[in-house]
Design an enzyme around this catalytic site. Structure first.
Site, PDB file in Angstrom:
ATOM      1  N   MET A 155     -13.247  11.010 -11.848  1.00 52.25           N
ATOM      2  CA  MET A 155     -11.959  11.627 -11.507  1.00 52.25           C
ATOM      3  C   MET A 155     -10.796  10.732 -11.921  1.00 52.25           C
ATOM      4  SD  MET A 155     -12.474  13.485  -7.860  1.00 52.25           S
ATOM      5  CE  MET A 155     -13.052  15.168  -7.782  1.00 52.25           C
ATOM      6  N   GLY A 156      -9.592  11.126 -11.534  1.00 52.25           N
ATOM      7  CA  GLY A 156      -8.411  10.320 -11.831  1.00 52.25           C
ATOM      8  C   GLY A 156      -7.213  11.123 -12.280  1.00 52.25           C
ATOM      9  N   ARG A 157      -7.417  12.446 -12.380  1.00 52.86           N
ATOM     10  CA  ARG A 157      -6.380  13.326 -12.942  1.00 52.86           C
ATOM     11  C   ARG A 157      -5.887  12.779 -14.278  1.00 52.86           C
ATOM     12  NH1 ARG A 157      -5.649  17.631 -10.099  1.00 52.86           N
ATOM     13  NH2 ARG A 157      -4.183  18.376 -11.651  1.00 52.86           N
ATOM     14  N   GLY A 184       1.972  14.625  -4.696  1.00 57.41           N
ATOM     15  CA  GLY A 184       2.462  15.915  -4.193  1.00 57.41           C
ATOM     16  C   GLY A 184       3.131  15.750  -2.840  1.00 57.41           C
ATOM     17  N   ASP A 235      -6.980   8.070  -7.170  1.00 53.23           N
ATOM     18  CA  ASP A 235      -6.614   7.952  -8.592  1.00 53.23           C
ATOM     19  C   ASP A 235      -5.816   6.685  -8.907  1.00 53.23           C
ATOM     20  OD1 ASP A 235      -7.708  10.493  -8.669  1.00 53.23           O
ATOM     21  OD2 ASP A 235      -5.768  11.508  -8.642  1.00 53.23           O
ATOM     22  N   GLY A 289      -5.616  15.874  -1.635  1.00 52.54           N
ATOM     23  CA  GLY A 289      -7.054  15.553  -1.610  1.00 52.54           C
ATOM     24  C   GLY A 289      -7.324  14.376  -0.685  1.00 52.54           C
ATOM     25  N   GLY A 312      -0.584  11.770  -1.494  1.00 51.37           N
ATOM     26  CA  GLY A 312      -0.401  11.343  -2.882  1.00 51.37           C
ATOM     27  C   GLY A 312       0.917  11.838  -3.454  1.00 51.37           C
TER      28      GLY A 312
HETATM   29  O1  F6P Z   1      -6.157  13.373  -6.808  1.00 55.76           O
HETATM   30  C1  F6P Z   1      -7.450  13.155  -6.355  1.00 55.76           C
HETATM   31  C2  F6P Z   1      -8.422  14.034  -7.051  1.00 55.76           C
HETATM   32  O2  F6P Z   1      -9.714  13.745  -6.569  1.00 55.76           O
HETATM   33  C3  F6P Z   1      -8.381  13.974  -8.576  1.00 55.76           C
HETATM   34  O3  F6P Z   1      -9.011  12.825  -9.080  1.00 55.76           O
HETATM   35  C4  F6P Z   1      -9.033  15.279  -8.942  1.00 55.76           C
HETATM   36  O4  F6P Z   1      -8.612  15.756 -10.195  1.00 55.76           O
HETATM   37  C5  F6P Z   1      -8.546  16.190  -7.865  1.00 55.76           C
HETATM   38  O5  F6P Z   1      -8.180  15.392  -6.773  1.00 55.76           O
HETATM   39  C6  F6P Z   1      -9.570  17.196  -7.415  1.00 55.76           C
HETATM   40  O6  F6P Z   1      -9.009  17.974  -6.421  1.00 55.76           O
HETATM   41  P1  F6P Z   1      -9.745  19.113  -5.627  1.00 55.76           P
HETATM   42  O7  F6P Z   1     -10.113  18.528  -4.301  1.00 55.76           O
HETATM   43  O8  F6P Z   1      -8.719  20.164  -5.477  1.00 55.76           O
HETATM   44  O9  F6P Z   1     -10.942  19.544  -6.380  1.00 55.76           O
END
Ligand code: F6P
Length: 359
Positions: free
Chosen positions: A181-183, A116, A139, A10, A114
């Site tokens: 957000m923040g996972r 990943g 995050d 992301g 990040g």
């Molecule tokens: O890791 C960053 C983040 O914005 C998280 O906070 C969120 O859960 C995720 O990415 C959302 O990802 P995507 O862009 O796949 O919706």
């Protein structure tokens, strides 16, 4: 010397500032720089590898996003490939990636990403790739570094939203539930919630009890504080419960979190009789101009990444350990993700000033 930059996962405000600082620091050493588009897709024939020079990075430091683009479905070790029957299979394309990088004369890769991307970098390094990583995530969940660029911008975006919710909540005597957000980490919720004087902060590290959340709201009501602000991290969950998963993920994508605030607002309304509304702040937190803090940190990481390449510190990640930027082995930073410590002074201060964590 020819080096390649890649941005994966992301996006986070500050990516362009890293790219700019890295390119300029490399060019001033007489090195050649290229950019792998869309994570590692550019090295797998799915996108381009472009030359980067002073002109390509002019005027980008203040811009959100990434000029190299990005993807969260580009793991070369399990790359999604469509079969003829329309189904998808994940294949290991890491050897192809390495061969293509060699063919292009790429001496070293700087991977900006990040958790990943760090995991991918570690596996590439194990296969002999000269790689240095720059940590990136809004995050703030990467071990070893005090913070990552993008986090400060996300917190400020959340804070602005909380400020705006306050005035409308107060005017209507409502409970506003805002999801950030923040996972699986609660840093954005905790920092924006305390700075924005929320009444309840719910984070994954402290599972909540819905009755305790409602007690706080009712107690405020009784003393004439007719409105309340609840900030909930997308990965937060009730005691004995589970995080809320939103929708189906695409092949190669991690599970999507989110949607927890709607359900929570409904339950609070049922249990307290207070009028509730919810807001999922979503990807607004990933966009916009990076704050000054994030731009500075990003520039420092970009410059330090080039120094780490010069010093041949392969298989490392840059980290802020104030006041310095240091390099840490990938093994070490990948050991466990960073989470909010329930006894951290920010949590203790929040509790001391009356903020409920619903526990
Ligand atoms: O890791 C960053 C983040 O914005 C998280 O906070 C969120 O859960 C995720 O990415 C959302 O990802 P995507 O862009 O796949 O919706």
């Amino acid at each position: 010397m020819k080096i390649a930059l890649s941005t994966g996962g992301g996006d986070a405000p500050g990516l362009n500032a890293v790219i700019r600082a890295a390119v300029l620091s490399a060019v001033s050493r007489g090195w050649e720089v290229c950019g792998i588009k869309r994570g590692f897709a550019g090295l797998l024939g799915e996108d381009e590898v472009i030359a980067l020079d002073e002109r390509s990075v002019r005027g980008i430091a203040h811009l959100g996003g990434t000029i190299l683009r990005t993807t969260n479905r580009g793991n070369p070790f399990s790359y999604p490939r469509k079969r003829e029957d329309g189904s998808t299979v994940e294949v290991d394309r890491s050897d192809e990636l390495i061969a293509n990088a060699d063919a292009l004369g790429i001496h070293a890769i700087i991977s900006i990403g990040g958790d990943g991307s760090l995991g991918i970098a570690k596996r590439l390094h194990d296969k002999g790739v000269r790689i240095v990583c720059v940590p990136k995530t809004i995050d703030n969940d990467i071990s070893g570094t005090i913070t990552t660029f993008g986090f400060d911008t996300a917190v400020n975006t959340a804070l602005e939203a909380i400020d705006k919710l306050h005035t409308t909540a107060e005017s209507h005597d409502r409970v506003m539930v805002m999801e950030v957000m923040g996972r699986n980490a609660g840093f954005i919720a905790l920092h924006s919630g305390l700075a924005g004087t929320a009444d309840v902060i719910l984070i994954p590290e402290i599972p909540y009890d819905i009755d305790r959340v409602c007690d706080k709201i009712v107690a405020r009501d009784r003393v004439g504080k007719k409105f309340s602000i609840v900030v909930i991290a997308e990965g937060a969950f009730p005691k004995g419960g589970r995080e809320s998963i939103r929708g189906a993920s695409l092949p190669g994508e991690a599970k999507r979190l989110g949607g927890v605030c709607e359900e929570l607002a409904m339950v609070i309304q049922q249990k307290t009789g207070k009028e509730c509304r919810s807001l999922t702040l979503g990807h607004l937190q990933r966009g916009g101009q990076p704050t000054g803090y994030d731009r500075l940190l990003a520039a420092r990481f970009g410059g330090a990444a080039i120094k780490a390449v010069e010093d041949e510190q392969w298989g490392t990640m840059l980290a802020l350990q104030s006041p310095h930027i240091v390099t840490l082995p990938l093994d070490e930073v990948l050991r466990e993700p960073k989470r909010v410590e329930p006894n951290h002074d920010i949590v203790l201060t929040a509790r001391a000033i009356g903020i409920s964590f619903g526990d």
